[in-house]
Design an enzyme around this catalytic site. Sequence first.
Site, PDB file in Angstrom:
ATOM      1  N   LYS A 113       0.841  -1.196   0.000  1.00 50.45           N
ATOM      2  CA  LYS A 113       0.000   0.000   0.000  1.00 50.45           C
ATOM      3  C   LYS A 113       0.882   1.254   0.000  1.00 50.45           C
ATOM      4  O   LYS A 113       0.709   2.154  -0.789  1.00 50.45           O
ATOM      5  CB  LYS A 113      -0.918  -0.029   1.225  1.00 50.45           C
ATOM      6  CG  LYS A 113      -1.842   1.154   1.317  1.00 50.45           C
ATOM      7  CD  LYS A 113      -2.820   1.001   2.481  1.00 50.45           C
ATOM      8  CE  LYS A 113      -3.565   2.306   2.698  1.00 50.45           C
ATOM      9  NZ  LYS A 113      -4.508   2.258   3.791  1.00 50.45           N
ATOM     10  N   GLU A 125      10.221  -4.872   4.706  1.00 53.96           N
ATOM     11  CA  GLU A 125      10.288  -6.269   4.276  1.00 53.96           C
ATOM     12  C   GLU A 125      10.014  -6.382   2.771  1.00 53.96           C
ATOM     13  O   GLU A 125      10.746  -7.037   2.032  1.00 53.96           O
ATOM     14  CB  GLU A 125       9.237  -7.120   5.025  1.00 53.96           C
ATOM     15  CG  GLU A 125       9.518  -7.330   6.495  1.00 53.96           C
ATOM     16  CD  GLU A 125       8.972  -6.217   7.381  1.00 53.96           C
ATOM     17  OE1 GLU A 125       8.645  -5.126   6.858  1.00 53.96           O
ATOM     18  OE2 GLU A 125       8.881  -6.445   8.601  1.00 53.96           O
ATOM     19  N   GLY A 154      -5.016  -1.911   4.803  1.00 54.02           N
ATOM     20  CA  GLY A 154      -4.274  -3.063   4.281  1.00 54.02           C
ATOM     21  C   GLY A 154      -4.995  -4.378   4.537  1.00 54.02           C
ATOM     22  O   GLY A 154      -5.134  -5.220   3.650  1.00 54.02           O
ATOM     23  N   ARG A 155      -5.498  -4.551   5.755  1.00 54.83           N
ATOM     24  CA  ARG A 155      -6.128  -5.835   6.107  1.00 54.83           C
ATOM     25  C   ARG A 155      -7.537  -5.962   5.538  1.00 54.83           C
ATOM     26  O   ARG A 155      -8.189  -6.984   5.728  1.00 54.83           O
ATOM     27  CB  ARG A 155      -6.105  -6.027   7.622  1.00 54.83           C
ATOM     28  CG  ARG A 155      -6.704  -4.878   8.408  1.00 54.83           C
ATOM     29  CD  ARG A 155      -6.343  -4.963   9.887  1.00 54.83           C
ATOM     30  NE  ARG A 155      -6.822  -3.809  10.645  1.00 54.83           N
ATOM     31  CZ  ARG A 155      -6.161  -2.669  10.779  1.00 54.83           C
ATOM     32  NH1 ARG A 155      -5.000  -2.512  10.173  1.00 54.83           N
ATOM     33  NH2 ARG A 155      -6.648  -1.678  11.487  1.00 54.83           N
ATOM     34  N   GLU A 181      -5.298  -6.701  14.536  1.00 58.28           N
ATOM     35  CA  GLU A 181      -4.738  -5.394  14.186  1.00 58.28           C
ATOM     36  C   GLU A 181      -5.850  -4.348  14.231  1.00 58.28           C
ATOM     37  O   GLU A 181      -5.603  -3.168  14.438  1.00 58.28           O
ATOM     38  CB  GLU A 181      -4.080  -5.433  12.793  1.00 58.28           C
ATOM     39  CG  GLU A 181      -3.126  -4.284  12.549  1.00 58.28           C
ATOM     40  CD  GLU A 181      -2.215  -4.475  11.346  1.00 58.28           C
ATOM     41  OE1 GLU A 181      -1.045  -4.877  11.501  1.00 58.28           O
ATOM     42  OE2 GLU A 181      -2.677  -4.223  10.216  1.00 58.28           O
ATOM     43  N   HIS A 210      -6.543 -33.103  17.146  1.00 59.29           N
ATOM     44  CA  HIS A 210      -5.450 -33.924  17.682  1.00 59.29           C
ATOM     45  C   HIS A 210      -4.352 -33.069  18.286  1.00 59.29           C
ATOM     46  O   HIS A 210      -3.245 -33.552  18.502  1.00 59.29           O
ATOM     47  CB  HIS A 210      -4.888 -34.815  16.568  1.00 59.29           C
ATOM     48  CG  HIS A 210      -5.899 -35.816  16.096  1.00 59.29           C
ATOM     49  ND1 HIS A 210      -6.023 -37.063  16.671  1.00 59.29           N
ATOM     50  CD2 HIS A 210      -6.879 -35.726  15.164  1.00 59.29           C
ATOM     51  CE1 HIS A 210      -7.016 -37.710  16.082  1.00 59.29           C
ATOM     52  NE2 HIS A 210      -7.557 -36.926  15.175  1.00 59.29           N
ATOM     53  N   LYS A 261       8.994  -1.102  14.303  1.00 53.02           N
ATOM     54  CA  LYS A 261       9.605  -0.760  13.006  1.00 53.02           C
ATOM     55  C   LYS A 261      10.682   0.309  13.201  1.00 53.02           C
ATOM     56  O   LYS A 261      11.781   0.208  12.653  1.00 53.02           O
ATOM     57  CB  LYS A 261       8.546  -0.199  12.055  1.00 53.02           C
ATOM     58  CG  LYS A 261       7.527  -1.180  11.539  1.00 53.02           C
ATOM     59  CD  LYS A 261       6.635  -0.463  10.517  1.00 53.02           C
ATOM     60  CE  LYS A 261       5.399  -1.246  10.164  1.00 53.02           C
ATOM     61  NZ  LYS A 261       4.451  -0.503   9.348  1.00 53.02           N
TER      62      LYS A 261
END
Length: 568
Positions: free
Chosen positions: A220, A226, A292-293, A378, A409, A533
């Site tokens: 965005k 990263e 973003g999400r 978030e 399990h 960050k």
Amino acid sequence: MALPTAPNFLPTDATQTKAWRALTDHYINLKDTKDTLKKWFAEDPERVQNFTFELDQFLIDLSKNLATQETLDLLCNLAKEVKLEERRDAMYAGKHINTTEDRAVLHTALRRPASEVGTLIVDGQDVVADVHQTLNKMYAFCDRVRSGEWKGISGKPIKTVVSIGIGGSDLGPVMVYEALKPFADAGITARFVSNIDPADLGEKTKDLDPETTLFIIVSKTFTTLETLTNARCARTWLLEKLTEQGVIDGSNVQNAEAIRKHFVAVSTALNLVEDFGIDPENAFGFWNWVGGRYSVDSAVGLVLALVFGPQRFAEFLSGFNAVDEYFKNTPLRQNVVALMGLLNVWYVNFFGVASHAVLPYSQYLHRFPAYLQQLTMESNGKSTRWDGTAVTSKTGEIFWGEAGTNGQHAFYQLIHQGTQIIPADFIAFANTAFASKDADLDVHELFLSNFFAQTKALAFGKTADEVRAEGTPEWMVPARVFEGNRPTTSIFGKELNPRAIGTLIALYEHITFVEGVVWGIDSYDQWGVELGKQLAKQIFPAIHNDEELAKQDASTQSLVAFYRKNRR
Ligand code: F6P
């Protein structure tokens, strides 16, 4: 920046409402009742009918929640008192409900049909027109790549798309790619690189042919450490490999051409995309009113349109839109989307639950819990309300989960017999892409039997007498008792298809919104990710520089010292 002053912008303190007080009393009456669910089912033959809802292709069964009709009435009163509907309408209308960033929140506009062009003008922009202009550009590009008309630098068609992004620019696309794998029909596969750990890009590219690989850089902001680092490393990998293979000579001109043919981008910062060397013609935009999400249904989902095709992407969007319309137009008391959000509030604020499990009985949805973690946590992991004041109640439960039956399990023991209540959403589909048979046994039916059985076991448990009747020694009886009364919601779809996954995502987007409104928080900012960050940038030079290292705290110094000593 002053706090926006439009009428419904100041949060109502939910804890000071009449409904909250009524819910507190109601909870006191319920909380010590053992076997509540058993009792309610026995007393009310219509309970299932009254607590079952249809949402597009899904049936949603709320009957095994710790709630009566009165609970739902009171929760709806609470929603009214905190002005949930007004805030929903403000969101859909493009009001700046993201107060700390002074932005509209319009992911719902990403899925509005083209027939609505001209109906939503926000900050001077015809939002739906812009959305469809970008969709058309995406679809035209996808058609070229899928048909083989778009070729790499050596004239070969694209076989693999590597999508590089992180957080909201990664989790949605990966999750939906995994969910819709049976619908891939153009011989194109996708890989996803998100972690700055060099192992991620290294593993994902080590067996790839650069001549048939297309990278999509999704960010965005186009500044995320990263993603930009991985994008630069991918660019180096591509140019080195193509040079090694004798496809290009390593000259600036040929390098630039290779980048143009093998890199495209998705971003709101199109100027930065061009600086990277990507042709602006092959850059797909979105807008700062898409968080973003909340962006997988924007151009961020380009990889999905490439692999599954524009038609399927449009069906995906139609699933979101169906839920948006339902959420907007259905009265609260019949609105399963609102009720699910309100039930979460009920559990967090009255039962004090800390976490919520999401358990898809579909291998294709194995990334759904990870996707939901960003969407929900978030959004609602906040201690401050949207006017800058402190929250007045607990907020933001932990969402987690794993595909069934694997989870059974692993951690279901704690859900069945642990000391905490963990509300759980069970998701399954009547049909599957692989109807494998073991002799004459239908494996999907065996799988679904687990989906049916788990919510039943959690709700109704197993009494001490039932355990004794099995011949269990008396001292061991308590260990084998299931007290039941553990709340679950069953979300049962007809088939996991593009529309269904759009429906599911929109359902959880709006559940998250409902919880955020009750708590009075801005579910659309994420200031909590900033400090880490900033510090990573400050610490980076300290790794090799003593003067910089001396400025760090003692623990950081010790960790860096260990690194220096042991790095080969
Ligand atoms: O982790 C913080 C965050 O800002 C997320 O909200 C976002 O989805 C992610 O980073 C990636 O950001 P971008 O798309 O700008 O690279």
